[in-house]
Design a protein around this motif. Sequence first.
Motif, PDB file in Angstrom:
ATOM      1  N   CYS A  16       0.994  -1.273  -0.044  1.00 16.16           N
ATOM      2  CA  CYS A  16       0.181   0.029  -0.039  1.00 16.16           C
ATOM      3  C   CYS A  16       0.600   1.266   0.027  1.00 16.16           C
ATOM      4  CB  CYS A  16      -0.941   0.007   1.427  1.00 16.16           C
ATOM      5  SG  CYS A  16      -2.023   1.262   1.315  1.00 16.16           S
ATOM      6  N   ARG A  19      -0.195   7.846   1.779  1.00 14.59           N
ATOM      7  CA  ARG A  19      -1.451   8.766   1.370  1.00 14.59           C
ATOM      8  C   ARG A  19      -0.980   9.698   0.204  1.00 14.59           C
ATOM      9  NH1 ARG A  19      -5.939  10.145   3.665  1.00 14.59           N
ATOM     10  NH2 ARG A  19      -5.380   9.057   5.487  1.00 14.59           N
ATOM     11  N   ARG A  22      -0.832   8.116  -3.187  1.00 17.23           N
ATOM     12  CA  ARG A  22      -2.075   7.426  -3.689  1.00 17.23           C
ATOM     13  C   ARG A  22      -2.917   8.477  -4.081  1.00 17.23           C
ATOM     14  NH1 ARG A  22      -2.340   4.359   1.433  1.00 17.23           N
ATOM     15  NH2 ARG A  22      -3.995   5.632   2.200  1.00 17.23           N
ATOM     16  N   ARG A  23      -2.789   9.981  -3.232  1.00 13.77           N
ATOM     17  CA  ARG A  23      -3.805  11.020  -3.585  1.00 13.77           C
ATOM     18  C   ARG A  23      -3.331  11.451  -5.099  1.00 13.77           C
ATOM     19  NH1 ARG A  23      -7.282  13.686   0.179  1.00 13.77           N
ATOM     20  NH2 ARG A  23      -7.754  11.703   1.347  1.00 13.77           N
ATOM     21  N   THR A  25      -3.625   9.781  -7.590  1.00 10.15           N
ATOM     22  CA  THR A  25      -4.530   9.024  -8.546  1.00 10.15           C
ATOM     23  C   THR A  25      -5.971   9.793  -8.609  1.00 10.15           C
ATOM     24  OG1 THR A  25      -5.168   7.791  -6.791  1.00 10.15           O
ATOM     25  CG2 THR A  25      -3.507   6.901  -8.201  1.00 10.15           C
ATOM     26  N   MET A  26      -6.004  10.955  -7.618  1.00 11.90           N
ATOM     27  CA  MET A  26      -7.501  11.348  -7.819  1.00 11.90           C
ATOM     28  C   MET A  26      -7.382  12.762  -8.820  1.00 11.90           C
ATOM     29  SD  MET A  26      -8.848  10.197  -4.781  1.00 11.90           S
ATOM     30  CE  MET A  26     -10.152  11.469  -4.244  1.00 11.90           C
ATOM     31  N   VAL A  27      -8.531  12.900  -9.444  1.00 10.94           N
ATOM     32  CA  VAL A  27      -8.771  13.867 -10.328  1.00 10.94           C
ATOM     33  C   VAL A  27      -9.231  14.911  -9.614  1.00 10.94           C
ATOM     34  CG1 VAL A  27      -9.042  12.372 -12.221  1.00 10.94           C
ATOM     35  CG2 VAL A  27     -11.022  13.016 -11.074  1.00 10.94           C
ATOM     36  N   VAL A  28      -9.494  16.158 -10.251  1.00 13.95           N
ATOM     37  CA  VAL A  28      -9.642  17.387  -9.452  1.00 13.95           C
ATOM     38  C   VAL A  28     -10.999  17.484  -8.780  1.00 13.95           C
ATOM     39  CG1 VAL A  28     -10.041  19.771  -9.706  1.00 13.95           C
ATOM     40  CG2 VAL A  28      -8.257  18.750 -10.963  1.00 13.95           C
ATOM     41  N   GLY A  29     -11.987  16.997  -9.401  1.00 15.48           N
ATOM     42  CA  GLY A  29     -13.452  17.041  -8.967  1.00 15.48           C
ATOM     43  C   GLY A  29     -14.444  16.715  -9.992  1.00 15.48           C
ATOM     44  N   PRO A  30     -15.326  16.011  -9.404  1.00 13.58           N
ATOM     45  CA  PRO A  30     -16.440  15.781 -10.219  1.00 13.58           C
ATOM     46  C   PRO A  30     -17.200  16.905 -10.642  1.00 13.58           C
ATOM     47  CG  PRO A  30     -17.172  14.866  -7.829  1.00 13.58           C
ATOM     48  CD  PRO A  30     -15.606  15.585  -8.032  1.00 13.58           C
ATOM     49  N   THR A  35     -21.510  14.646 -12.784  1.00 13.62           N
ATOM     50  CA  THR A  35     -22.226  13.899 -11.528  1.00 13.62           C
ATOM     51  C   THR A  35     -23.785  13.595 -11.928  1.00 13.62           C
ATOM     52  OG1 THR A  35     -20.691  15.099 -10.136  1.00 13.62           O
ATOM     53  CG2 THR A  35     -23.081  14.398  -9.195  1.00 13.62           C
ATOM     54  N   SER A 118     -21.314  12.671  -0.699  1.00 11.80           N
ATOM     55  CA  SER A 118     -20.068  12.686  -1.338  1.00 11.80           C
ATOM     56  C   SER A 118     -19.545  14.114  -1.851  1.00 11.80           C
ATOM     57  CB  SER A 118     -20.501  12.091  -2.841  1.00 11.80           C
ATOM     58  OG  SER A 118     -21.180  12.691  -3.645  1.00 11.80           O
ATOM     59  N   PRO A 119     -18.395  14.507  -2.283  1.00  9.72           N
ATOM     60  CA  PRO A 119     -18.028  15.889  -2.714  1.00  9.72           C
ATOM     61  C   PRO A 119     -18.867  16.372  -4.031  1.00  9.72           C
ATOM     62  CG  PRO A 119     -16.448  14.330  -3.244  1.00  9.72           C
ATOM     63  CD  PRO A 119     -17.231  13.435  -2.725  1.00  9.72           C
ATOM     64  N   ALA A 120     -19.663  15.445  -4.608  1.00  4.32           N
ATOM     65  CA  ALA A 120     -20.351  15.920  -5.941  1.00  4.32           C
ATOM     66  C   ALA A 120     -21.169  17.064  -5.274  1.00  4.32           C
ATOM     67  CB  ALA A 120     -20.981  14.627  -6.385  1.00  4.32           C
ATOM     68  N   PRO A 121     -21.260  17.859  -6.418  1.00  2.00           N
ATOM     69  CA  PRO A 121     -22.236  18.899  -6.051  1.00  2.00           C
ATOM     70  C   PRO A 121     -23.578  18.581  -5.631  1.00  2.00           C
ATOM     71  CG  PRO A 121     -21.076  19.430  -7.985  1.00  2.00           C
ATOM     72  CD  PRO A 121     -20.797  18.119  -7.777  1.00  2.00           C
TER      73      PRO A 121
ATOM     74  N   ASP B  75     -18.301  21.328  -0.493  1.00  2.00           N
ATOM     75  CA  ASP B  75     -18.162  19.912  -1.466  1.00  2.00           C
ATOM     76  C   ASP B  75     -16.539  19.417  -1.251  1.00  2.00           C
ATOM     77  OD1 ASP B  75     -20.505  20.821  -2.125  1.00  2.00           O
ATOM     78  OD2 ASP B  75     -19.948  21.194  -4.258  1.00  2.00           O
ATOM     79  N   ARG B  78     -15.902  17.208   2.063  1.00  2.00           N
ATOM     80  CA  ARG B  78     -16.532  16.057   2.045  1.00  2.00           C
ATOM     81  C   ARG B  78     -15.805  14.876   1.461  1.00  2.00           C
ATOM     82  NH1 ARG B  78     -21.400  19.122   0.754  1.00  2.00           N
ATOM     83  NH2 ARG B  78     -21.412  17.969  -1.483  1.00  2.00           N
ATOM     84  N   ARG B  79     -14.974  15.344   0.450  1.00  2.00           N
ATOM     85  CA  ARG B  79     -14.247  14.307  -0.117  1.00  2.00           C
ATOM     86  C   ARG B  79     -13.053  13.753   0.896  1.00  2.00           C
ATOM     87  NH1 ARG B  79     -10.031  15.712  -5.059  1.00  2.00           N
ATOM     88  NH2 ARG B  79     -11.727  15.188  -6.274  1.00  2.00           N
ATOM     89  N   LEU B 106     -18.183   9.799  -8.154  1.00  2.00           N
ATOM     90  CA  LEU B 106     -18.663  11.076  -7.615  1.00  2.00           C
ATOM     91  C   LEU B 106     -17.831  11.474  -6.751  1.00  2.00           C
ATOM     92  CD1 LEU B 106     -22.247   9.837  -5.914  1.00  2.00           C
ATOM     93  CD2 LEU B 106     -21.689  10.933  -8.045  1.00  2.00           C
ATOM     94  N   TYR B 107     -16.696  10.786  -6.306  1.00  2.00           N
ATOM     95  CA  TYR B 107     -15.570  11.374  -5.554  1.00  2.00           C
ATOM     96  C   TYR B 107     -14.574  11.640  -6.538  1.00  2.00           C
ATOM     97  CZ  TYR B 107     -17.494   9.997  -1.021  1.00  2.00           C
ATOM     98  OH  TYR B 107     -18.038   9.952   0.179  1.00  2.00           O
ATOM     99  N   GLY B 108     -14.621  11.451  -7.641  1.00  2.00           N
ATOM    100  CA  GLY B 108     -13.585  12.054  -8.723  1.00  2.00           C
ATOM    101  C   GLY B 108     -12.026  11.258  -8.564  1.00  2.00           C
ATOM    102  N   VAL B 109     -12.229   9.732  -8.260  1.00  2.00           N
ATOM    103  CA  VAL B 109     -11.258   8.889  -8.051  1.00  2.00           C
ATOM    104  C   VAL B 109     -10.885   8.496  -9.584  1.00  2.00           C
ATOM    105  CG1 VAL B 109     -10.359   6.785  -7.399  1.00  2.00           C
ATOM    106  CG2 VAL B 109     -11.935   8.248  -5.827  1.00  2.00           C
ATOM    107  N   ALA B 110      -9.662   8.474 -10.098  1.00  2.00           N
ATOM    108  CA  ALA B 110      -9.069   8.095 -11.179  1.00  2.00           C
ATOM    109  C   ALA B 110      -9.227   6.509 -11.154  1.00  2.00           C
ATOM    110  CB  ALA B 110      -7.878   8.665 -11.738  1.00  2.00           C
ATOM    111  N   ASP B 154     -10.003   7.390  -0.002  1.00  2.00           N
ATOM    112  CA  ASP B 154      -8.951   7.507   0.783  1.00  2.00           C
ATOM    113  C   ASP B 154      -9.322   8.570   1.706  1.00  2.00           C
ATOM    114  OD1 ASP B 154      -6.664   6.514   2.152  1.00  2.00           O
ATOM    115  OD2 ASP B 154      -5.409   7.618   0.543  1.00  2.00           O
ATOM    116  N   ASP B 185      -1.488   6.044   8.584  1.00  2.00           N
ATOM    117  CA  ASP B 185      -1.377   7.174   7.324  1.00  2.00           C
ATOM    118  C   ASP B 185      -1.804   8.621   7.852  1.00  2.00           C
ATOM    119  OD1 ASP B 185      -0.981   6.353   4.969  1.00  2.00           O
ATOM    120  OD2 ASP B 185      -3.253   6.022   4.345  1.00  2.00           O
TER     121      ASP B 185
END
Lengths: 253, 237
Positions: A16, A19, A22-23, A25-30, A35, A118-121, B75, B78-79, B106-110, B154, B185
């Motif tokens: 693993c 953090r 791993r972060r 791999t996150m895109v900016v936001g939905p 959404t 969820s962080p989605a609007p 928003d 909340r992530r 919804l969380y924008g995970v790639a 995460d 973590d």
Amino acid sequence: MPIDGLSENLTMPASCPPRAQRRTTMVVGPSFLRTAGAVAAKDLRVELRSREVVYTMTFFAAVIVVVFSFAFVKDQKALIEAVPGVAWAAVVFAGTIGLGRAFDREREGDTMRALLLSPAPRLAVFAGKTVAITALVIAVEAVVLPLCLLFFNVDLGAAVLHLALILALGALGFSVVGTVFAAMLLRVRSRDVLLPVVLYPILVPMIMAGTKATGALLAGATGDAWFWTQFLAAYDAVFVIVSLWTFEALVIE
Amino acid sequence: MPLSRVAVQKVGKRFGQHRALVGVDVELAAGEVCALLGPNGAGKSTLVGILSTLVRPSSGDVTYVEGDAARRADDRLRREIGLLAHASLCYGELTAVENLVFFAGLYGVAEPQARAHALLDQVGLDGKARERTVRTYSRGMVQRLALARALVADPSLLLLDEPFTGLDRGGALALGQRLGQARADGAIVVVVTHDLEAIAEVTDHVVILRRGQLVHVEKKRGFTYAELRDVYHRHAD
């Protein structure tokens, strides 16, 4: 319950990454549209899998049309004047059944909370649910309209496209208002009783405009039909704005 | 950016005439597992709801701190929050993979598919089960999926309400592993549970509520079961 070996598990497994890594791999936001599309696609996928809501709605709407086509008879012919009332009553009552059932699904796993968490609007969540409900109501209208034309022996000719537009605007207005109230009442025990009680008074202008537009179209009064069609469009625009403004405040405890 | 601290200040919550929480002050720090304990009706789930931003406090305030800067509950915040609640928060008509891919989106995970399978590996849901609809799952399998859903982005604030419910030994081990991983973590972990034995070893911070009021706070790196049980019975009973 004792958990043997818990201490050995307290360190991060070698597989693993940390953090920060791993972060990446996150895109900016939905986005809003992405959404809304995801929520609508999910709702329609669930419905396609069970077909429970659309079958119930369609069956109920079809029964209303058939029963009233036999009830409103003059000189052994079904009364054309009854078509607007029958069609709109079928759509609104069937839509209410669908609305209740669609939100019951969100209640079963408390998934509405997951959507709101969820962080989605949150407005995109509202938009997605509205689009899915609108699609279901339009599917019902696609059955109700030919049934009405058939059982009441109506020949609309090219005006059928205008009627389809009126019904589509009605479906949107119904879904926008209905989604707000159904989401708001999700945690209320007597929601099945309360939903029509709070929903129908607000739908009255829409139902009135819909029946007037349909009636005018059947009577060949195209000018009147367009006036009420514009009224319906204005109703939709107002309630889209009001719903977007109030949705978040209404659904948070 | 992950959360470094959450400060609950004089938080109260009323539901009509019922006072679920009264002036609760708690400070949660990164890299700590907080056991939120108390008898039924103490206000634990309400506090978790408030921390998750899904319940508005009637009074008081919750401050989420990122580095040194306080953040608004918007928003983006909340992530950073992962919630495992009483309900699964998953769709019964979808498969485990479909649920996780949807929420990852919804969380924008790639690469949501890869993320979903990685999480299902971690919580021990095997290949065949993943392709079945969640409606056909046992209680323990649903709980594993719910944990995977909570971890999908995460989160740096992980809220677990009765996470051991329905889990078999393997599931409880996987959960213990995840708690340890989240702590190492630098995540803030809040666990509501009555299973003191399962949580004792990983607990750094005990918060006990009774009838909506904070009655005890204690910080210590790891408790024994006997210590945690004594603390609980002294203050909660």
